[in-house]
Design a protein around this motif. Structure first.
Motif, short mmCIF file in Angstrom:
data_model
loop_
_atom_site.label_atom_id
_atom_site.label_comp_id
_atom_site.label_asym_id
_atom_site.label_seq_id
_atom_site.Cartn_x
_atom_site.Cartn_y
_atom_site.Cartn_z
N ALA A 223 0.83 -1.21 0.00
CA ALA A 223 0.00 0.00 0.00
C ALA A 223 0.86 1.26 0.00
N VAL A 224 1.87 1.28 0.85
CA VAL A 224 2.75 2.45 0.93
C VAL A 224 3.51 2.63 -0.38
N ALA A 225 4.08 1.54 -0.90
CA ALA A 225 4.84 1.62 -2.15
C ALA A 225 3.95 2.05 -3.31
N GLY A 226 2.73 1.52 -3.36
CA GLY A 226 1.81 1.89 -4.43
C GLY A 226 1.44 3.37 -4.38
N LEU A 227 1.26 3.90 -3.17
CA LEU A 227 0.94 5.32 -3.02
C LEU A 227 2.11 6.20 -3.45
N TYR A 228 3.32 5.80 -3.10
CA TYR A 228 4.51 6.54 -3.55
C TYR A 228 4.56 6.61 -5.08
N LEU A 229 4.41 5.46 -5.70
CA LEU A 229 4.46 5.41 -7.16
C LEU A 229 3.34 6.24 -7.78
N SER A 230 2.16 6.19 -7.16
CA SER A 230 1.03 6.96 -7.66
C SER A 230 1.32 8.45 -7.60
N TYR A 231 1.93 8.88 -6.51
CA TYR A 231 2.21 10.31 -6.33
C TYR A 231 3.25 10.79 -7.33
N TRP A 232 4.32 10.04 -7.48
CA TRP A 232 5.44 10.50 -8.32
C TRP A 232 5.19 10.33 -9.81
#
Length: 297
Positions: free
Chosen positions: A233-242
């Protein structure tokens, strides 16, 4: 350091993080029981069973999440009731209700023109648009669900490993089936905003499947599955943001990537471990002890 901290300076990202991690932990714990029992299909069925409830709630302009929860719990109870007929296997009942629920949802929505845009967040998730109220709702429901899962852990494991033995020991197998199905429903409903109805099965099953490959210990599996889901979840959110891509889809893809790594490199059950095991010389038990020592050498 700014690369790591910048996303969390935004309130919408903070809310998304809380909901994604809480949903991942809940799905990881509940999904472990689903994978252990070997009924992963039930997650997909209940996810689709939520669909007609949401459709009916949409037509009558009621709360979508509440409508989905009611429909999911009702389907879970029906699965438990119909599966008691030993002439039908559990996966057969699940398949029947899976098709029926989705068909009902399509029929209901066909009577409501202009529904597609309004239900887009339900189908695909809209984790970056959640409110403080949503965060509180997920926290309360998720916390209660974790407490129930902890309280019923031994009984659910016993039924998952051997239903007949559990029944012989006097455990209420039917009630435990209903409890598990209801837990799956709640886990799916609170995760809808994170990944959406279409992808929620991945959050429920994939982390638990990874943990199943990585460990033989049930206790460790129950800890690994929610940890993998939370990290995804955390990694997916990072990728989504960047990269400005869909958060729900990226969370699922990260989880799938971890599964592929686990499938290939798990210490005992990964592909490489199995290849190495096949390449080892097998000991001939018919040989005398001296020959056995030589074979080992």
């Amino acid at each position: 350091m700014e690369l790591l901290t910048e996303p969390w300076q935004h309130v919408f990202m903070q809310r998304a993080l809380l909901v994604a991690v809480m949903s991942g932990i809940v799905c990881g714990v509940v999904g472990s029981h689903v994978v252990l029992r070997g009924v992963a299909f039930i997650g997909d069925t209940i996810a689709h069973a939520v669909f007609p409830g949401v459709a009916i709630a949409f037509v009558f302009q009621a709360n979508l999440v509440l409508g989905g929860a009611v429909a999911g719990v009702l389907t879970a109870v029906l699965i438990g009731v119909f599966a008691q007929n030993r002439r039908l296997k559990e996966d057969t009942v699940i398949g029947v209700l899976f098709a029926a629920a989705f068909g009902l949802g399509i029929v209901v929505l066909s009577s409501a023109p202009g529904y597609s845009g309004s239900l887009e967040s339900f189908l695909f998730g809209q984790i970056l648009g959640i409110s403080d109220r949503d965060v509180v709702t997920v926290a309360i429901a998720g916390g209660a669900l974790l407490l129930i899962a902890l309280g019923l852990r031994k009984e659910l494991v016993a039924v998952g490993l051997d239903r007949e033995t559990a029944r012989a020991l006097g455990l209420p197998v039917f009630a435990l089936d209903l409890a598990l199905y209801t837990m799956v429903t709640i886990a799916i409903v609170i995760s809808l905003q994170a990944v959406g109805n279409i992808l929620v099965l991945a959050l429920l099953i994939t982390p638990a499947a990874c943990a199943r490959l990585l460990t033989d210990r049930l206790g460790a599996m129950m800890l690994l599955a929610p940890a993998i889901a939370a990290i995804s979840a955390v990694a997916g959110l990072y990728l989504s943001y960047w990269f400005n891509l869909a958060a729900g889809g990226l969370i699922v893809l990260v989880t799938t990537g971890i599964f592929l790594l686990s499938w290939g490199f798990a210490p005992r059950h990964g592909l490489l471990a199995r290849i190495r095991a096949r390449g080892r010389p097998r000991l001939d038990l018919a040989q005398p002890k001296e020959s056995q020592v030589t074979a080992r050498a």
